[in-house]
Motif scaffolding. Structure first.
Motif, short mmCIF file in Angstrom:
data_model
loop_
_atom_site.label_atom_id
_atom_site.label_comp_id
_atom_site.label_asym_id
_atom_site.label_seq_id
_atom_site.Cartn_x
_atom_site.Cartn_y
_atom_site.Cartn_z
N ALA A 20 10.94 -4.05 -15.87
CA ALA A 20 9.61 -3.79 -16.45
C ALA A 20 9.02 -2.44 -16.06
O ALA A 20 7.84 -2.21 -16.28
CB ALA A 20 8.65 -4.90 -16.06
N ALA A 21 9.83 -1.52 -15.52
CA ALA A 21 9.28 -0.19 -15.24
C ALA A 21 8.84 0.50 -16.53
O ALA A 21 7.81 1.20 -16.56
CB ALA A 21 10.31 0.67 -14.51
N HIS A 55 4.87 -0.41 -7.67
CA HIS A 55 5.17 1.01 -7.87
C HIS A 55 5.17 1.41 -9.34
O HIS A 55 4.81 2.54 -9.69
CB HIS A 55 6.54 1.29 -7.24
N TYR A 56 5.56 0.49 -10.22
CA TYR A 56 5.74 0.83 -11.63
C TYR A 56 4.38 0.97 -12.33
O TYR A 56 3.72 -0.02 -12.64
CB TYR A 56 6.57 -0.24 -12.34
N LYS A 82 8.09 -6.68 -5.87
CA LYS A 82 8.60 -5.99 -4.69
C LYS A 82 7.47 -5.68 -3.71
O LYS A 82 6.29 -5.66 -4.08
CB LYS A 82 9.30 -4.70 -5.13
N VAL A 83 7.87 -5.45 -2.46
CA VAL A 83 6.94 -5.06 -1.41
C VAL A 83 7.46 -3.80 -0.73
O VAL A 83 8.65 -3.51 -0.75
CB VAL A 83 6.75 -6.19 -0.37
N GLY A 84 6.51 -3.08 -0.11
CA GLY A 84 6.87 -1.84 0.58
C GLY A 84 5.95 -0.70 0.28
O GLY A 84 5.80 0.24 1.06
N ARG A 85 5.28 -0.78 -0.89
CA ARG A 85 4.29 0.22 -1.26
C ARG A 85 2.97 -0.48 -1.57
O ARG A 85 2.90 -1.27 -2.51
CB ARG A 85 4.72 1.02 -2.49
N LEU A 86 1.94 -0.18 -0.81
CA LEU A 86 0.60 -0.70 -1.11
C LEU A 86 -0.11 0.29 -2.02
O LEU A 86 0.11 1.50 -1.93
CB LEU A 86 -0.21 -0.89 0.18
N LEU A 87 -0.96 -0.24 -2.90
CA LEU A 87 -1.74 0.61 -3.81
C LEU A 87 -3.17 0.69 -3.30
O LEU A 87 -3.84 -0.34 -3.20
CB LEU A 87 -1.70 0.05 -5.23
N ALA A 107 -5.12 6.73 -10.44
CA ALA A 107 -6.30 6.04 -9.90
C ALA A 107 -6.04 5.45 -8.52
O ALA A 107 -6.97 5.09 -7.81
CB ALA A 107 -6.73 4.93 -10.86
N HIS A 108 -4.76 5.33 -8.14
CA HIS A 108 -4.39 4.78 -6.84
C HIS A 108 -3.36 5.69 -6.18
O HIS A 108 -2.70 6.49 -6.85
CB HIS A 108 -3.80 3.37 -6.99
N GLU A 109 -3.22 5.54 -4.90
CA GLU A 109 -2.15 6.20 -4.18
C GLU A 109 -1.24 5.13 -3.58
O GLU A 109 -1.67 4.03 -3.25
CB GLU A 109 -2.70 7.10 -3.07
N ARG A 110 0.04 5.47 -3.45
CA ARG A 110 1.00 4.56 -2.84
C ARG A 110 1.06 4.83 -1.35
O ARG A 110 1.16 5.99 -0.92
CB ARG A 110 2.39 4.76 -3.46
N VAL A 111 1.04 3.77 -0.57
CA VAL A 111 1.13 3.89 0.89
C VAL A 111 2.32 3.04 1.34
O VAL A 111 2.34 1.83 1.13
CB VAL A 111 -0.16 3.41 1.57
N TRP A 112 3.30 3.67 1.95
CA TRP A 112 4.45 2.93 2.46
C TRP A 112 3.99 1.97 3.55
O TRP A 112 3.27 2.37 4.47
CB TRP A 112 5.50 3.87 3.04
N ASP A 113 4.39 0.72 3.46
CA ASP A 113 3.99 -0.26 4.46
C ASP A 113 4.97 -1.44 4.44
O ASP A 113 4.96 -2.25 3.51
CB ASP A 113 2.57 -0.76 4.20
N PHE A 114 5.80 -1.52 5.47
CA PHE A 114 6.75 -2.63 5.60
C PHE A 114 6.37 -3.54 6.77
O PHE A 114 7.21 -4.24 7.31
CB PHE A 114 8.17 -2.09 5.79
#
Length: 330
Positions: A20-21, A55-56, A82-87, A107-114
């Motif tokens: 679905a990207a 992410h998509y 999926k998990v790993g990037r917070l918006l 409108a958002h930024e991705r923040v790496w978070d595991f």
């Protein structure tokens, strides 16, 4: 359409999976209506496995996919995110997200978070965007530069959530095979999503990951079978792994296409069928952005591919002699 068991658990996934990207505006915009039509066409073609990620399109893919699936029988399909990037919302939303590949407002930024908290927070946000009651399969997404945190924090939290019944199955999705093999060796994951590393042009997944997955009972979902375009339409200027393909790769792809034509098989059909030669492979994931693309992918996967084609490609050195092909594994 056939379905296959996903690893050792109870989930079963259709041979063809909907990536679905595209409906998250990957590279170019699509409308809400086009996204809904793409999902509907895939469903009518027999697809029962749908994959998305925060992410998509900065959440757009999840919102559109959830809206399209909401009216369909929930127990009849498998949904993964999926998990790993917070918006995180930006204070000032200006410009677009094309630097990350998506034609959406930034409108958002991705923040790496595991971290454990990041995993739970990400899934709560995904469920809200999807508007559905549950997520069947959760992939740890692209932990390339965060391997230790993903292994020691994200995975254990997902294991706890699987034990609670909050998620049905755990996977890891990447475009490299080496770290995926480490997850298979060191954890109790159910599935891996391997992108671009088990195709007619690139069989690096066969070196260690696929045999290990078969041995451990881990299901392999193969993405990127067209290697980002070169195996869909080989020509000068086509892309391979999201960059312009070298002349040597274009030439090799054109030779494979010629081999397919000698057996009256479209190159896309051979590319989609090839991964099923390995017994660990349970599904092939194809990015879809329109009803026409969904219908074409299903038609290509149903196209018969004779054993003589694989033999021809091996004899000409276009496939390794020992690579398994679908007929060899039944």
């Amino acid at each position: 359409m056939r379905d296959n068991p996903l690893g050792r658990g109870t989930l079963r996934v259709s041979e063809l999976a909907f990536g679905a990207a595209g409906i998250g505006n990957l590279f170019i915009p699509v409308t809400d209506a086009q996204a809904e039509q793409a999902v509907s066409a895939a469903w009518e073609s027999g697809v029962r496995y749908f994959d998305t990620a925060p992410h998509y399109g900065l959440g757009l893919s999840e919102r559109r996919l959830g809206a399209a699936l909401r009216g369909l029988p929930r127990d009849e399909y498998v949904l993964s995110t999926k998990v790993g990037r917070l918006l995180r919302p930006r204070k000032e939303a200006t410009g677009d997200d094309l630097a990350n590949g998506f034609a959406v407002p930034a409108a958002h930024e991705r923040v790496w978070d595991f971290t454990a908290d990041g995993v739970r927070g990400s899934l709560e946000a995904s469920l809200e965007r999807l508007g559905l009651d549950r997520i069947d399969l959760v992939y740890v997404h692209d932990p390339d530069d965060h391997a230790e945190q993903a292994l020691t924090q994200a995975y254990p939290e997902l294991e706890r959530m699987r034990a609670e019944g909050t998620v049905g199955a755990i996977g890891v999705g990447m475009n490299q095979a080496g770290l995926l093999a480490r997850f298979v060796r060191e954890t109790d994951i159910d599935a891996v999503l391997l992108a671009g590393r088990y195709s007619l042009l690139d069989q690096r997944g066969l070196d260690e990951l696929l045999p290990l997955a078969a041995e451990r009972g881990v299901g392999v979902v193969v993405g990127g079978v067209f290697n980002s375009g070169l195996l869909a339409d080989p020509r000068p200027g086509a892309t391979f792994d999201y960059a312009t393909a070298s002349d040597a790769l274009v030439s090799r792809a054109l030779e494979i296409k010629a081999g397919c034509e000698r057996h009256d098989v479209p190159l896309r059909a051979a590319a989609l069928r090839f991964p099923f030669g390995h017994p660990a492979v349970v599904s092939v994931l194809v990015g879809v952005r329109s009803a026409a693309e969904a219908e074409d992918a299903a038609a290509m996967l149903r196209t018969p591919v004779p054993a003589a084609l694989w033999d021809d490609l091996k004899e000409r050195g276009l496939l390794p002699a020992g690579v398994p092909t679908p007929e060899e594994t039944g």
